[in-house]
Design a protein around this motif. Structure first.
Motif, PDB file in Angstrom:
ATOM      1  N   LYS A   1      11.164   2.680  -6.998  1.00  8.09           N
ATOM      2  CA  LYS A   1      12.046   3.066  -8.108  1.00  8.09           C
ATOM      3  C   LYS A   1      11.664   2.312  -9.377  1.00  8.09           C
ATOM      4  N   THR A   2      11.402   1.040  -9.239  1.00  8.43           N
ATOM      5  CA  THR A   2      11.035   0.224 -10.405  1.00  8.43           C
ATOM      6  C   THR A   2       9.741   0.737 -11.041  1.00  8.43           C
ATOM      7  N   ASN A   3       8.779   1.071 -10.207  1.00  4.41           N
ATOM      8  CA  ASN A   3       7.509   1.564 -10.732  1.00  4.41           C
ATOM      9  C   ASN A   3       7.697   2.912 -11.458  1.00  4.41           C
ATOM     10  N   ILE A   4       8.493   3.795 -10.862  1.00  4.80           N
ATOM     11  CA  ILE A   4       8.734   5.108 -11.499  1.00  4.80           C
ATOM     12  C   ILE A   4       9.440   4.919 -12.833  1.00  4.80           C
ATOM     13  N   VAL A   5      10.478   4.113 -12.857  1.00  7.73           N
ATOM     14  CA  VAL A   5      11.211   3.875 -14.105  1.00  7.73           C
ATOM     15  C   VAL A   5      10.306   3.225 -15.148  1.00  7.73           C
ATOM     16  N   GLU A   6       9.487   2.269 -14.714  1.00  7.65           N
ATOM     17  CA  GLU A   6       8.591   1.587 -15.645  1.00  7.65           C
ATOM     18  C   GLU A   6       7.589   2.559 -16.253  1.00  7.65           C
ATOM     19  N   ALA A   7       7.063   3.495 -15.440  1.00  5.69           N
ATOM     20  CA  ALA A   7       6.125   4.505 -15.978  1.00  5.69           C
ATOM     21  C   ALA A   7       6.813   5.380 -17.023  1.00  5.69           C
TER      22      ALA A   7
ATOM     23  N   GLN B   1      17.418   7.116 -13.417  1.00  2.00           N
ATOM     24  CA  GLN B   1      17.932   6.135 -12.454  1.00  2.00           C
ATOM     25  C   GLN B   1      19.019   6.727 -11.575  1.00  2.00           C
ATOM     26  N   ALA B   2      19.874   7.536 -12.166  1.00  2.00           N
ATOM     27  CA  ALA B   2      20.912   8.192 -11.365  1.00  2.00           C
ATOM     28  C   ALA B   2      20.301   9.136 -10.348  1.00  2.00           C
TER      29      ALA B   2
ATOM     30  N   GLU C   1       0.838  -1.209   0.000  1.00  2.00           N
ATOM     31  CA  GLU C   1       0.000   0.000   0.000  1.00  2.00           C
ATOM     32  C   GLU C   1       0.871   1.257   0.000  1.00  2.00           C
ATOM     33  N   PHE C   2       1.949   1.223   0.787  1.00  4.74           N
ATOM     34  CA  PHE C   2       2.842   2.376   0.827  1.00  4.74           C
ATOM     35  C   PHE C   2       3.539   2.574  -0.521  1.00  4.74           C
ATOM     36  N   ILE C   3       3.993   1.500  -1.121  1.00  6.44           N
ATOM     37  CA  ILE C   3       4.673   1.583  -2.420  1.00  6.44           C
ATOM     38  C   ILE C   3       3.739   2.180  -3.480  1.00  6.44           C
ATOM     39  N   MET C   4       2.505   1.713  -3.501  1.00  4.96           N
ATOM     40  CA  MET C   4       1.556   2.233  -4.498  1.00  4.96           C
ATOM     41  C   MET C   4       1.217   3.710  -4.232  1.00  4.96           C
ATOM     42  N   SER C   5       1.108   4.084  -2.950  1.00  5.86           N
ATOM     43  CA  SER C   5       0.788   5.488  -2.658  1.00  5.86           C
ATOM     44  C   SER C   5       1.931   6.396  -3.067  1.00  5.86           C
ATOM     45  N   VAL C   6       3.183   5.999  -2.836  1.00  2.27           N
ATOM     46  CA  VAL C   6       4.326   6.820  -3.243  1.00  2.27           C
ATOM     47  C   VAL C   6       4.428   6.859  -4.768  1.00  2.27           C
ATOM     48  N   THR C   7       4.172   5.731  -5.389  1.00  2.34           N
ATOM     49  CA  THR C   7       4.217   5.684  -6.856  1.00  2.34           C
ATOM     50  C   THR C   7       3.187   6.644  -7.464  1.00  2.34           C
TER      51      THR C   7
END
Length: 783
Positions: free
Chosen positions: A740-746, A776-777, A645-651
C-alpha cells in the motif's frame, strides 16, 4: 577552841574593832547576793550542828601563846561576851584564826581521809588481785603454748595418717588398674581354651560374649603398644579373631544354603520348577519361607553390624552380604529370567518395557524387605544389594537391547523414554524411595541406549524424510490444495469446524515440526539443540526447493506465497522451543599442507627448523576453522527476502507504468542538468515535459488508466490469493502495508510531476487521476 562569854563591861580590843570594821567595810564594798547569803545561812546551820573537834574541849580552849585563852558558851560570835585570853595584836588573831581554820579543815577532811584510806586499801587489794591475775595469765599462756604444741603434734599425726590412707588408696587403685590391665593379657588363655573347645560353635550362647571380650582385648592391646610383648599378644588375639570370623562365615553359608534347599524343596513339592513357579508360590515360598528358615542368622548378623566400626567386621559383613546375594540370586534368577522372557514373547517393545520394569520393581522391593530383615542397619546402603539386583536387571537390559537396536519407529522410542523417565524413574522409584534405588543404574543405562537410538533415528529421519524428500505432484499442487481445503472448510457442519490443517502443509514441514515436538521432551537440551538446528535448516532448504517447483508449476506469485506461508509456519512453530538454534561447527583445514611441502622440497624451508613457521610440527598441524550457523536467523533472513520480493512483484504488477514514467522523467532531468554535446538531443530535451512523446497528457492519462485497471482487477486477485495462502488477517495486514505504501508513494510522485509540469485543466480533464484520499480508502477496502 572554847570561849567564855565576856563581861559587858569589858572593852573590845582594837583588833576586834578593826576586824569588825574591816568586815563591815568588806560587806559594804562587796555585798552578797541573796543566793550567796542563802548558801551562807545553809552552811551556818550545817556548821552549827557539827560537834567540836576531839582535841577541843566544849568548855574552854587553851592557847599556848602568851597565855591567851578564849572561852565561849554560845555558838554565835555576837553572843560571846567574854574572852579568856585577850588578843592584843593582829598576829595573835591570825594565829588563832589559823589554828581554828586548821581544826575546821581537819574536821572537814576527816571523812575524805577515811575515804582515801578506804580507796587506798581497796587499790592495794586490787593490786594484789592483779598480781594474782597476772600469775594466772602467765600460767594460762604457758598452758596455751603447751596446748598448741600438743595440737601441732596431733595435726602432724593426722596429716601423716591421711597421707598414709591416700597412699594406701593409691596403691590399691594402682594394684586394681594393674590387675585390670593384666586381665586383658590373661584373657588370651581363657578365650583360646574356649574357642578351641570341641563344643564351641557359632550357635553357642557363649560365642558372641567371647567374641566381644576378644574384641576388647584386641582394642586394648592395639592402643597400648608400649607394654611388653603386646605385639605377640596382638598376633595371638588376631589369630583367634580370624578363627572366630571364619566360623561365622561357615555358619552363614551353611544356614543360607540350608534355607535355599528348603525353599527349593518347597517349590518342588508345590508341583512346579524353579523357572516356572507361580506368582503366589513365589511370594509365599521364595520370600516368606526363606525368611523363616534363615531367621536364626538375624541375631548374629545384627551383632556383626553393631561392630561395623572395626575393619575386620566390615570385611566379614561385606562377605556376608556377598554370600547372601549369591544364594538369593541362585534361587530366583531362573524365575526372573523366565518372567522377562514371557513378557518378551507376548508384548511389543513399549509394553515389554513397562511390564519388565514393573516386575523388576516388585522383585527389588521384596528383596529389599528380605535383606532388611537380615541386615537392618545395612539396608540403607543400596550398594550392599547390588550383587543381587544388578544381575537381575541385566536380564531386562539384555532382552531390551536387541529390540532397541532394530527399532525404527520414532513414536515407540519416544514412548519408551516417556515410560522410563516419567512413569518409572519419575513416579514409581521416586515415590517408593530407597527400596527401588538399585534399579536406577540399569534404568539409566537403558534410557541412555534409547536416547542414542532415538538420536540416530532422528538424524536418519531428517536426512531421508526432510532433506531427501521427493515431492509428488499432489504435494506441489498449489493453490489447488488450498482451494480444496477452503471449500471443504466452508462446507463443514458445526460438528466439524476444525479440519486437519496439516493437509495443506508441505509434507517436510509437517514431518519437521512433528519430529521436533516429539524429540523436545525426550532428548537432552544439548542433543535436541543440534537436531533442531539441523532440522530447521534442512526444512527451510526443502521448502525453498519446493517453492521453485511451485513457480514452474503455477506462477511466481504462488511460489512466493508458498514460501512465505511455510516459512512463517516454521518460524511460529519453533518459537515455543526454548533453545538456541545457533551451532558452532569446527573442522580441520589441511589446505596449507601442500604448499609447505612444496617449499621444503624446493629447499626454501627446512623440515627440522623448529623456530620457523615451516617446521615439521607446524607443517603437519591442521588449522581449526570455526563457523557458526544460526538456523533461526537464516530462516528470518530467507523469510525477509521472500517478503520483499513479493512486495516488489505486487508493486510492479499494479503501478509499474507509473514507476516507468517516473524513471524516464528522472532520467531526462538528470541529462538536462549534466549537459550534452548532441545538439539534436539537446533540442529535443529542451522541450517541456508535457511536450515529450512519452509524457503527453494523453500518454499520462493512458498510464493512469492502466494503473487504475490494475487496482480494480489485479490487486483484488492478489489479495484473494494472499487470503488463500495466509489465513491470519494480521499477517496479511503486515505484508500488505508496504505494498500500500509503495502504491500511494507512486501516485504521490506522479501527482507531484503533474502539478509542476501540467496545467490544472490538463490534470483534471485529460488525465483525471484519483486523489490520494480516495486511493487510500480503496486500498483499505481490499483488506
Amino acid at each position: 577552841m572554847a570561849t567564855k562569854p565576856a563581861s559587858a563591861t569589858l572593852p573590845k580590843s582594837a583588833a576586834i574593832s578593826k576586824g569588825y570594821n574591816f568586815a563591815s567595810t568588806w560587806e559594804q564594798n562587796a555585798p552578797l547576793t541573796e543566793q550567796q547569803q542563802a548558801a551562807i545561812a545553809t552552811l551556818s546551820h550545817a556548821v552549827a550542828e557539827r560537834p567540836f573537834p576531839a582535841n577541843l574541849s566544849h568548855e574552854h580552849i587553851s592557847g599556848r601563846e602568851n597565855g591567851l585563852s578564849v572561852n565561849t558558851k554560845d555558838n554565835t560570835w555576837e553572843d560571846s561576851g567574854a574572852i579568856e585570853t585577850v588578843l592584843v595584836n593582829t598576829n595573835q588573831f591570825y594565829k588563832w584564826f589559823t589554828d581554828l581554820e586548821s581544826a575546821m579543815k581537819s574536821e572537814t577532811e576527816e571523812k575524805y581521809r577515811h575515804y582515801v584510806n578506804t580507796l587506798t586499801e581497796r587499790i592495794q587489794t586490787c593490786d594484789d588481785i592483779l598480781h594474782q591475775v597476772d600469775a594466772t595469765l602467765d600460767l594460762f599462756n604457758e598452758l596455751q603454748l603447751q596446748h598448741q604444741a600438743v595440737a601441732t603434734k596431733t595435726k602432724t599425726l593426722h596429716d601423716a595418717c591421711d597421707r598414709l590412707l591416700v597412699e594406701k588408696q593409691r596403691l590399691i587403685e594402682f594394684a586394681e588398674a594393674l590387675r585390670s590391665k593384666l586381665n586383658y593379657f590373661d584373657e588370651l588363655e581363657n578365650v583360646a581354651t574356649s574357642f578351641y573347645s570341641p563344643n564351641m560353635n557359632v550357635g553357642n550362647e557363649n560365642f558372641l560374649p567371647l567374641l566381644k571380650r576378644l574384641d576388647e582385648c584386641i582394642s586394648y592391646v592395639e592402643s597400648n603398644p608400649q607394654y611388653a610383648e603386646s605385639s605377640v599378644y596382638l598376633v595371638k588375639f588376631r589369630q583367634l579373631q580370624s578363627r572366630a570370623l571364619g566360623m561365622i562365615r561357615s555358619h552363614v553359608v551353611s544356614v543360607l544354603k540350608s534355607a535355599s534347599s528348603q525353599v527349593q524343596a518347597a517349590i518342588r513339592s508345590s508341583g512346579g520348577s524353579k523357572a516356572a513357579v507361580s506368582e503366589s508360590v513365589e511370594a509365599s515360598v521364595i520370600y516368606v519361607r526363606f525368611k523363616a528358615a534363615a531367621s536364626e542368622l538375624k541375631p548374629l548378623l545384627e551383632d556383626i553390624e553393631s561392630r561395623s566400626s572395626r575393619k575386620e567386621y566390615v570385611q566379614i559383613l561385606s562377605e556376608c552380604h556377598r554370600l547372601y546375594c549369591e544364594q538369593r540370586f541362585s534361587l530366583i534368577r531362573g524365575i526372573v529370567h523366565q518372567r522377562i522372557s514371557e513378557f518378551a514373547k507376548k508384548e511389543a517393545l513399549p509394553s515389554l518395557t513397562r511390564s519388565g520394569c514393573a516386575y523388576l520393581m516388585q522383585v527389588c522391593q521384596l528383596e529389599h524387605q528380605l535383606f532388611d530383615h537380615f541386615f537392618p542397619s545395612s539396608s540403607e546402603d543400596i550398594s550392599n544389594l547390588a550383587p543381587l539386583i544388578d544381575p537381575l536387571c541385566t536380564y531386562l537390559y539384555d532382552t531390551l537391547r536387541p529390540k532397541l537396536i532394530h527399532e525404527t519407529n520414532l513414536d515407540f522410542l519416544c514412548e519408551l523414554i516417556d515410560i522410563l523417565k516419567v512413569e518409572v524413574l519419575g513416579e514409581q522409584i521416586s515415590r517408593r524411595g530407597e527400596s527401588l534405588a538399585g534399579l536406577r543404574p540399569t534404568l539409566h543405562r537403558i534410557l541412555a541406549d534409547v536416547h542414542e537410538r532415538l538420536t540416530f533415528r532422528a538424524r536418519t529421519h531428517i536426512r531421508d524424510e526432510i532433506a531427501n524428500y521427493l515431492p509428488s505432484e499432489d504435494d506441489l499442487d498449489y493453490p489447488a490444495k488450498l482451494e480444496q481445503s477452503a471449500e471443504s472448510k466452508s462446507g463443514t457442519t458445526s460438528a466439524d469446524e476444525n479440519p486437519d490443517v496439516f493437509k495443506t502443509w508441505y509434507p517436510p514441514l509437517e514431518k519437521t515440526l512433528s519430529c521436533l515436538s516429539k524429540l523436545y521432551r525426550c532428548l537432552e537440551p544439548a542433543v535436541f539443540t543440534g537436531l533442531a538446528q539441523e532440522a530447521v535448516e534442512v526444512c527451510s532448504l526443502s521448502i525453498q526447493k519446493a517453492s521453485k517447483l511451485v513457480v514452474k508449476r503455477s506462477s511466481p506469485m504462488d511460489g512466493q506465497l508458498f514460501l512465505i506461508k511455510h516459512l512463517l509456519i516454521l518460524r511460529e512453530q519453533i518459537a515455543p522451543f526454548d533453545i538456541e538454534f545457533s551451532v558452532t561447527h569446527k573442522e580441520l583445514d589441511f589446505s596449507h599442507l601442500l604448499e609447505h611441502l612444496r617449499r621444503i622440497l624446493r629447499g626454501q624451508a627446512s623440515l627440522f627448523d623448529w623456530s620457523r613457521s615451516t617446521s615439521l610440527a607446524r607443517t603437519l598441524s591442521p588449522r581449526v576453522l570455526e563457523s557458526q550457523i544460526d538456523a533461526k536467523k537464516e530462516l528470518e533472513k530467507s523469510l525477509k527476502a521472500t517478503c520483499e520480493e513479493f512486495i516488489m512483484s505486487v508493486t510492479k504488477l499494479v503501478v509499474d507504468p507509473m514507476l516507468s514514467f517516473v524513471t524516464k522523467v528522472t532520467a531526462v532531468k538528470v541529462a538536462l542538468s549534466s549537459g550534452s554535446q548532441n545538439q539534436k538531443l539537446d533540442s529535443v530535451m529542451a522541450k517541456p515535459l508535457k511536450d515529450q512523446a512519452f509524457a503527453t497528457p494523453d500518454k499520462v492519462a493512458e498510464l493512469v488508466q492502466k494503473v487504475s485497471a490494475s487496482l480494480q482487477q489485479e490487486l483484488p486477485k492478489v489479495m484473494e490469493k494472499m487470503k488463500l495462502y495466509l489465513q491470519n488477517p494480521s499477517t496479511r495486514t503486515i505484508l500488505f502495508k508496504p505494498i500500500k505504501t509503495n502504491i500511494v508513494e507512486a501516485h504521490i510522485q506522479v501527482q507531484s510531476l503533474l502539478k509542476s509540469e501540467y496545467t490544472p485543466e490538463e490534470v483534471q480533464s485529460t488525465i483525471n487521476m484519483v486523489s490520494i484520499q480516495d486511493l487510500q480508502a480503496q486500498l483499505d477496502h481490499l483488506l
